[in-house]
Scaffold this motif. Structure first.
Motif, PDB file in Angstrom:
ATOM      1  N   GLY A  27     -57.200 -17.968 -72.831  1.00  0.00           N
ATOM      2  CA  GLY A  27     -56.879 -18.010 -74.253  1.00  0.00           C
ATOM      3  C   GLY A  27     -57.264 -19.337 -74.886  1.00  0.00           C
ATOM      4  N   GLU A  28     -56.972 -20.420 -74.191  1.00  0.00           N
ATOM      5  CA  GLU A  28     -57.329 -21.736 -74.713  1.00  0.00           C
ATOM      6  C   GLU A  28     -58.843 -21.905 -74.776  1.00  0.00           C
ATOM      7  OE1 GLU A  28     -56.353 -26.474 -74.042  1.00  0.00           O
ATOM      8  OE2 GLU A  28     -55.533 -25.026 -72.635  1.00  0.00           O
ATOM      9  N   LEU A  29     -59.542 -21.428 -73.753  1.00  0.00           N
ATOM     10  CA  LEU A  29     -61.005 -21.506 -73.757  1.00  0.00           C
ATOM     11  C   LEU A  29     -61.595 -20.679 -74.894  1.00  0.00           C
ATOM     12  CD1 LEU A  29     -61.546 -21.329 -69.920  1.00  0.00           C
ATOM     13  CD2 LEU A  29     -62.228 -23.244 -71.389  1.00  0.00           C
ATOM     14  N   MET A  30     -61.006 -19.529 -75.156  1.00  0.00           N
ATOM     15  CA  MET A  30     -61.475 -18.673 -76.244  1.00  0.00           C
ATOM     16  C   MET A  30     -61.270 -19.380 -77.592  1.00  0.00           C
ATOM     17  SD  MET A  30     -60.511 -14.685 -76.888  1.00  0.00           S
ATOM     18  CE  MET A  30     -61.118 -14.200 -75.278  1.00  0.00           C
ATOM     19  N   THR A  31     -60.131 -20.021 -77.744  1.00  0.00           N
ATOM     20  CA  THR A  31     -59.862 -20.759 -78.977  1.00  0.00           C
ATOM     21  C   THR A  31     -60.835 -21.915 -79.142  1.00  0.00           C
ATOM     22  OG1 THR A  31     -57.533 -20.158 -78.925  1.00  0.00           O
ATOM     23  CG2 THR A  31     -58.119 -22.087 -80.245  1.00  0.00           C
ATOM     24  N   LEU A  32     -61.076 -22.656 -78.074  1.00  0.00           N
ATOM     25  CA  LEU A  32     -62.026 -23.774 -78.136  1.00  0.00           C
ATOM     26  C   LEU A  32     -63.420 -23.281 -78.491  1.00  0.00           C
ATOM     27  CD1 LEU A  32     -60.809 -25.819 -75.045  1.00  0.00           C
ATOM     28  CD2 LEU A  32     -60.560 -26.451 -77.465  1.00  0.00           C
ATOM     29  N   THR A  34     -64.161 -20.634 -80.223  1.00  0.00           N
ATOM     30  CA  THR A  34     -64.140 -20.221 -81.629  1.00  0.00           C
ATOM     31  C   THR A  34     -64.206 -21.427 -82.563  1.00  0.00           C
ATOM     32  OG1 THR A  34     -62.882 -18.241 -81.077  1.00  0.00           O
ATOM     33  CG2 THR A  34     -62.812 -18.960 -83.369  1.00  0.00           C
ATOM     34  N   VAL A  35     -63.415 -22.439 -82.291  1.00  0.00           N
ATOM     35  CA  VAL A  35     -63.362 -23.604 -83.173  1.00  0.00           C
ATOM     36  C   VAL A  35     -64.660 -24.408 -83.106  1.00  0.00           C
ATOM     37  CG1 VAL A  35     -62.160 -25.768 -83.666  1.00  0.00           C
ATOM     38  CG2 VAL A  35     -60.849 -23.730 -83.078  1.00  0.00           C
ATOM     39  N   ILE A  36     -65.156 -24.663 -81.903  1.00  0.00           N
ATOM     40  CA  ILE A  36     -66.418 -25.408 -81.772  1.00  0.00           C
ATOM     41  C   ILE A  36     -67.557 -24.619 -82.407  1.00  0.00           C
ATOM     42  CG2 ILE A  36     -68.118 -26.330 -80.138  1.00  0.00           C
ATOM     43  CD1 ILE A  36     -65.680 -26.998 -78.291  1.00  0.00           C
ATOM     44  N   SER A  37     -67.579 -23.313 -82.198  1.00  0.00           N
ATOM     45  CA  SER A  37     -68.619 -22.480 -82.805  1.00  0.00           C
ATOM     46  C   SER A  37     -68.550 -22.548 -84.329  1.00  0.00           C
ATOM     47  CB  SER A  37     -68.467 -21.030 -82.341  1.00  0.00           C
ATOM     48  OG  SER A  37     -68.720 -20.932 -80.955  1.00  0.00           O
ATOM     49  N   GLY A  38     -67.349 -22.557 -84.867  1.00  0.00           N
ATOM     50  CA  GLY A  38     -67.194 -22.685 -86.318  1.00  0.00           C
ATOM     51  C   GLY A  38     -67.764 -23.993 -86.832  1.00  0.00           C
ATOM     52  N   CYS A  39     -67.571 -25.062 -86.092  1.00  0.00           N
ATOM     53  CA  CYS A  39     -68.135 -26.361 -86.477  1.00  0.00           C
ATOM     54  C   CYS A  39     -69.659 -26.338 -86.416  1.00  0.00           C
ATOM     55  CB  CYS A  39     -67.584 -27.470 -85.578  1.00  0.00           C
ATOM     56  SG  CYS A  39     -65.845 -27.849 -85.871  1.00  0.00           S
ATOM     57  N   VAL A  40     -70.205 -25.649 -85.419  1.00  0.00           N
ATOM     58  CA  VAL A  40     -71.665 -25.533 -85.315  1.00  0.00           C
ATOM     59  C   VAL A  40     -72.213 -24.790 -86.530  1.00  0.00           C
ATOM     60  CG1 VAL A  40     -73.583 -24.541 -83.999  1.00  0.00           C
ATOM     61  CG2 VAL A  40     -71.682 -25.628 -82.791  1.00  0.00           C
ATOM     62  N   VAL A  41     -71.601 -23.676 -86.865  1.00  0.00           N
ATOM     63  CA  VAL A  41     -72.059 -22.885 -88.016  1.00  0.00           C
ATOM     64  C   VAL A  41     -71.967 -23.713 -89.303  1.00  0.00           C
ATOM     65  CG1 VAL A  41     -71.542 -20.856 -89.434  1.00  0.00           C
ATOM     66  CG2 VAL A  41     -71.573 -20.669 -86.945  1.00  0.00           C
ATOM     67  N   TYR A  42     -70.855 -24.415 -89.475  1.00  0.00           N
ATOM     68  CA  TYR A  42     -70.695 -25.264 -90.660  1.00  0.00           C
ATOM     69  C   TYR A  42     -71.811 -26.310 -90.712  1.00  0.00           C
ATOM     70  CZ  TYR A  42     -68.578 -28.345 -94.108  1.00  0.00           C
ATOM     71  OH  TYR A  42     -68.352 -29.112 -95.224  1.00  0.00           O
ATOM     72  N   TYR A  43     -72.070 -26.964 -89.594  1.00  0.00           N
ATOM     73  CA  TYR A  43     -73.125 -27.979 -89.527  1.00  0.00           C
ATOM     74  C   TYR A  43     -74.486 -27.381 -89.899  1.00  0.00           C
ATOM     75  CZ  TYR A  43     -76.675 -30.993 -87.529  1.00  0.00           C
ATOM     76  OH  TYR A  43     -77.805 -31.761 -87.355  1.00  0.00           O
ATOM     77  N   LEU A  44     -74.799 -26.236 -89.336  1.00  0.00           N
ATOM     78  CA  LEU A  44     -76.105 -25.626 -89.580  1.00  0.00           C
ATOM     79  C   LEU A  44     -76.251 -25.110 -91.003  1.00  0.00           C
ATOM     80  CD1 LEU A  44     -76.608 -23.732 -86.201  1.00  0.00           C
ATOM     81  CD2 LEU A  44     -77.751 -25.853 -86.945  1.00  0.00           C
ATOM     82  N   ASP A  45     -75.133 -24.772 -91.640  1.00  0.00           N
ATOM     83  CA  ASP A  45     -75.173 -24.202 -92.990  1.00  0.00           C
ATOM     84  C   ASP A  45     -75.067 -25.236 -94.103  1.00  0.00           C
ATOM     85  OD1 ASP A  45     -75.474 -21.679 -91.950  1.00  0.00           O
ATOM     86  OD2 ASP A  45     -73.406 -21.058 -92.303  1.00  0.00           O
ATOM     87  N   THR A  46     -74.785 -26.497 -93.780  1.00  0.00           N
ATOM     88  CA  THR A  46     -74.636 -27.510 -94.817  1.00  0.00           C
ATOM     89  C   THR A  46     -75.584 -28.673 -94.558  1.00  0.00           C
ATOM     90  OG1 THR A  46     -72.893 -28.679 -93.617  1.00  0.00           O
ATOM     91  CG2 THR A  46     -72.186 -26.990 -95.166  1.00  0.00           C
ATOM     92  N   ALA A  47     -76.019 -29.282 -95.619  1.00  0.00           N
ATOM     93  CA  ALA A  47     -76.922 -30.431 -95.497  1.00  0.00           C
ATOM     94  C   ALA A  47     -76.154 -31.728 -95.244  1.00  0.00           C
ATOM     95  CB  ALA A  47     -77.761 -30.567 -96.766  1.00  0.00           C
TER      96      ALA A  47
END
Length: 97
Positions: A27-32, A34-47
């Protein structure tokens, strides 16, 4: 180059299947993931890159992930090693020294 490196690694991670875990930390690995992936998407989508709250969250997630990696088996560790590399690459501009 960094953006392209992160984008390529992200595509590899996105296409990977969630590993079969027999860990009490799933569960903790799944949460990590999800959160890290969200940061990657944010980084890739913003300048602008990551904002301060995301940098702080990402640092915490990386520390947690680093604590869990030694307990993972060889068959699942590549998935989470790649996740760790993504977090490290995102944090590189915000690391002193």
């Amino acid at each position: 180059m960094k953006h392209d490196e992160i984008a390529a690694l992200w595509e590899e991670h996105r296409s990977a299947r969630w590993p079969r875990l027999s860990s009490p930390n799933e569960g903790e690995l799944m949460t990590l993931d999800t959160v890290i992936s969200g940061c990657v998407v944010y980084y890739l989508d913003t300048a602008e890159g990551l904002d301060k709250p995301r940098v702080n969250i990402l640092r915490d997630c990386l520390a947690d992930l680093n604590g869990l990696l030694p307990d993972l088996t060889e068959d699942v560790s590549p998935y989470f090693e790649r996740l760790r590399l993504l977090a490290e690459l995102l944090l590189r501009p915000y690391t002193a020294g």
